[in-house]
Write a protein that holds these residues in place. Structure first.
Motif, PDB file in Angstrom:
ATOM      1  N   ALA A 343      16.926  20.152 -57.980  1.00 34.50           N
ATOM      2  CA  ALA A 343      18.363  20.407 -58.028  1.00 34.50           C
ATOM      3  C   ALA A 343      18.905  20.647 -56.622  1.00 34.50           C
ATOM      4  CB  ALA A 343      18.663  21.600 -58.936  1.00 34.50           C
ATOM      5  N   GLY A 344      18.179  21.461 -55.863  1.00 37.16           N
ATOM      6  CA  GLY A 344      18.592  21.735 -54.497  1.00 37.16           C
ATOM      7  C   GLY A 344      18.606  20.494 -53.624  1.00 37.16           C
ATOM      8  N   ARG A 345      17.613  19.627 -53.806  1.00 39.40           N
ATOM      9  CA  ARG A 345      17.561  18.394 -53.013  1.00 39.40           C
ATOM     10  C   ARG A 345      18.741  17.479 -53.346  1.00 39.40           C
ATOM     11  NH1 ARG A 345      16.536  17.859 -48.766  1.00 39.40           N
ATOM     12  NH2 ARG A 345      15.994  15.650 -48.924  1.00 39.40           N
ATOM     13  N   VAL A 346      19.091  17.385 -54.628  1.00 36.97           N
ATOM     14  CA  VAL A 346      20.233  16.564 -55.031  1.00 36.97           C
ATOM     15  C   VAL A 346      21.505  17.074 -54.354  1.00 36.97           C
ATOM     16  CG1 VAL A 346      21.750  16.064 -57.000  1.00 36.97           C
ATOM     17  CG2 VAL A 346      19.275  15.716 -57.202  1.00 36.97           C
ATOM     18  N   ALA A 347      21.689  18.380 -54.360  1.00 40.30           N
ATOM     19  CA  ALA A 347      22.878  18.958 -53.733  1.00 40.30           C
ATOM     20  C   ALA A 347      22.860  18.759 -52.216  1.00 40.30           C
ATOM     21  CB  ALA A 347      22.993  20.438 -54.084  1.00 40.30           C
ATOM     22  N   GLU A 348      21.705  18.991 -51.590  1.00 39.77           N
ATOM     23  CA  GLU A 348      21.601  18.855 -50.129  1.00 39.77           C
ATOM     24  C   GLU A 348      21.877  17.430 -49.671  1.00 39.77           C
ATOM     25  OE1 GLU A 348      17.717  20.249 -49.170  1.00 39.77           O
ATOM     26  OE2 GLU A 348      18.089  22.257 -49.986  1.00 39.77           O
ATOM     27  N   LEU A 349      21.427  16.461 -50.458  1.00 35.23           N
ATOM     28  CA  LEU A 349      21.630  15.061 -50.102  1.00 35.23           C
ATOM     29  C   LEU A 349      23.055  14.587 -50.402  1.00 35.23           C
ATOM     30  CD1 LEU A 349      18.247  13.625 -51.386  1.00 35.23           C
ATOM     31  CD2 LEU A 349      19.048  13.556 -49.002  1.00 35.23           C
ATOM     32  N   GLY A 350      23.810  15.404 -51.156  1.00 35.47           N
ATOM     33  CA  GLY A 350      25.177  15.032 -51.494  1.00 35.47           C
ATOM     34  C   GLY A 350      25.278  13.976 -52.563  1.00 35.47           C
ATOM     35  N   ILE A 351      24.209  13.819 -53.376  1.00 42.78           N
ATOM     36  CA  ILE A 351      24.206  12.779 -54.411  1.00 42.78           C
ATOM     37  C   ILE A 351      24.486  13.366 -55.795  1.00 42.78           C
ATOM     38  CG2 ILE A 351      22.682  11.299 -53.087  1.00 42.78           C
ATOM     39  CD1 ILE A 351      20.352  12.209 -54.827  1.00 42.78           C
ATOM     40  N   GLY A 352      24.922  14.611 -55.831  1.00 37.39           N
ATOM     41  CA  GLY A 352      25.240  15.255 -57.100  1.00 37.39           C
ATOM     42  C   GLY A 352      25.392  16.744 -56.929  1.00 37.39           C
ATOM     43  N   ALA A 353      25.238  17.463 -58.042  1.00 37.86           N
ATOM     44  CA  ALA A 353      25.452  18.912 -58.041  1.00 37.86           C
ATOM     45  C   ALA A 353      24.254  19.618 -58.660  1.00 37.86           C
ATOM     46  CB  ALA A 353      26.716  19.262 -58.817  1.00 37.86           C
ATOM     47  N   ALA A 354      23.963  20.803 -58.156  1.00 30.29           N
ATOM     48  CA  ALA A 354      22.917  21.659 -58.713  1.00 30.29           C
ATOM     49  C   ALA A 354      23.576  22.751 -59.535  1.00 30.29           C
ATOM     50  CB  ALA A 354      22.083  22.271 -57.594  1.00 30.29           C
ATOM     51  N   HIS A 355      23.289  22.774 -60.835  1.00 30.54           N
ATOM     52  CA  HIS A 355      23.833  23.827 -61.681  1.00 30.54           C
ATOM     53  C   HIS A 355      23.088  25.127 -61.422  1.00 30.54           C
ATOM     54  CE1 HIS A 355      24.471  26.206 -65.359  1.00 30.54           C
ATOM     55  NE2 HIS A 355      25.645  25.608 -65.384  1.00 30.54           N
ATOM     56  N   GLU A 356      23.800  26.211 -61.410  1.00 34.19           N
ATOM     57  CA  GLU A 356      23.196  27.524 -61.178  1.00 34.19           C
ATOM     58  C   GLU A 356      22.595  28.037 -62.481  1.00 34.19           C
ATOM     59  OE1 GLU A 356      21.850  30.771 -59.110  1.00 34.19           O
ATOM     60  OE2 GLU A 356      22.969  29.094 -58.243  1.00 34.19           O
ATOM     61  N   GLY A 357      21.273  28.020 -62.585  1.00 31.78           N
ATOM     62  CA  GLY A 357      20.604  28.550 -63.758  1.00 31.78           C
ATOM     63  C   GLY A 357      20.404  27.524 -64.857  1.00 31.78           C
ATOM     64  N   PRO A 358      19.568  27.884 -65.855  1.00 31.58           N
ATOM     65  CA  PRO A 358      19.173  26.925 -66.887  1.00 31.58           C
ATOM     66  C   PRO A 358      20.114  26.811 -68.081  1.00 31.58           C
ATOM     67  CG  PRO A 358      17.952  28.960 -67.165  1.00 31.58           C
ATOM     68  CD  PRO A 358      18.796  29.143 -65.937  1.00 31.58           C
TER      69      PRO A 358
END
Length: 413
Positions: A343-358
């Protein structure tokens, strides 16, 4: 050349081995695959003409029907998997030139022990780097074995990680090894990792930072082309309007998010989009009879993901990589293990969003979808897609060919 591929886990553990099997066979190798006794895995391997050698109980049943993993039941589960490995893997390894081991740590340890007993070279593979010790990050915590939050020295935490793994899996492994005449292992984690582990992930999505502790071989992610056509009714749904949002959580049982479909559908509808729900191991279903929703079972994600506006998923390495290759924005709702990392990698790369928590709410998922569906996110996702490699399984197969060739040269010399 004969190669044994051994794993135990979900589809994310089995499908990469199928990809490697395809490439090995293209190089003239005979391949055997040991994997959980699930019908879907047998069908997956049957598509490429490789017979499944079943190991242990159904992985799906163990994930969805058994109690969640805990410090109390993990040693017993490990012992059961190891016992089944001794029978299946020992027989399947006969006449093999090399063993490739991955999957849950007890399964990998069992396959490596069989290779050790038989004098067969072996390679240990991971599909995410978080199990490889590094001073740059904390280790993953195991169920019932939390890591202290007040300790900031990662080397201390990795030492605790080794102790936790020994406590959970050491007795089962060493009892199994003793039964086949092998000495005990002092450090289960180091035994499984070895001196030169393979990391089967894409270097753009998952860049490995060198460490002095061991030499990592990063091959790229292992994925095989999926030639299956999409079902006609799914194609008709896709053709009937603007690209929908795909929502699926793979092998996750979603025990803590029993209303995840309701939340997801409402959040997607709030964005003015239609929805495709992937049933997965949680057996998700539609919430109403409206024609803006469609449910699918096992389908070709390589063909589907380029046709959707965004992919909402759990953050498994395979799904993350498939969506990235498709150039489709992602929303990752991580459930456990390595999924927060992806999730963090997706957000860092700017290719999506990381949801906070499950556990998403309509509001939290809507906000994440807003990020994923933004034009700049799609543009960035398409740019990253061009950089993601597609030859990981080919690279790995050629490495295996080289290893076997070197072993034969040494033996004959």
């Amino acid at each position: 050349m004969r190669v044994l591929l051994s794993t135990y886990g979900s589809r994310g553990d089995v499908q990469p081995m199928a990809a490697l099997a395809v490439e090995l066979r293209a190089l003239g190798a005979e391949v055997r695959v040991c994997a959980p006794a699930d019908e879907e895995f047998a069908k997956l391997l049957d598509r490429i003409g490789v017979q499944l050698v079943p190991v242990g109980p159904s992985a799906r049943a163990l994930t969805t029907q058994a109690p969640p993993p805990s410090a109390a039941n993990l040693p017993q589960r490990a012992a059961a998997v190891l016992a089944s490995q001794m029978e299946a893997v020992t027989e399947a390894a006969e006449g093999c030139d090399l063993v490739v081991a991955t999957g849950m740590i007890s399964a990998a340890a069992g396959a490596l022990s069989v290779a050790e007993k038989s004098g067969i070279p072996a390679v240990s593979v991971t599909f995410q780097q978080l199990t490889l010790p590094s001073p740059r990050r904390r280790p993953l915590a195991y169920p019932g074995k939390p890591l202290p939050t007040d300790v900031t020295d990662n080397r201390v935490l990795w030492k605790l990680d080794a102790e936790n793994i020994n406590a959970l899996f050491g007795e089962a492994l060493n009892s199994t090894r003793a039964s086949i005449g092998l000495p005990p292992v002092d450090d289960v984690r180091d035994y499984v990792i070895g001196d030169r582990p393979w990391l089967a992930t894409d270097p753009v999505l998952d860049p490995w930072q060198e460490t002095a502790d061991f030499d990592v071989v990063q091959t790229g992610a292992w994925a095989m082309p999926d030639e299956r056509p999409l079902p006609e009714d799914l194609v008709a749904f896709l053709d009937a309007g603007a690209p929908p949002v795909f929502v699926g959580f793979g092998s996750m049982p979603m025990r803590e998010s029993t209303d995840v479909v309701e939340v997801a559908v409402e959040a997607v509808r709030a964005q003015g989009r239609r929805v495709i729900v992937g049933r997965g191991w949680a057996d998700l279903s539609l919430i109403d009879g409206q024609d803006d929703c469609f449910a699918v079972g096992d389908t070709n994600h390589q063909a589907l993901f380029p046709r959707v506006a965004a992919v909402v998923h759990h953050g498994g390495a395979g799904t993350t990589t498939t969506a990235a290759r498709a150039g489709t924005p992602q929303v990752v709702v991580p459930q456990l293990a390595d999924q927060p990392y992806w999730a963090g990698r997706v957000a860092e790369l700017g290719i999506g969003a990381a949801h906070e928590g499950p556990t998403p709410t309509v509001e939290s998922l809507s906000a994440a979808l807003g990020t994923a569906l933004a034009p700049e996110t799609r543009e960035r996702a398409r740019a990253v897609a061009d950089a993601v490699r597609t030859d990981g399984a080919t690279v790995a197969a050629k490495h295996i060919l080289d290893i076997v060739g070197q072993e034969r040269t040494t033996a004959s010399g």
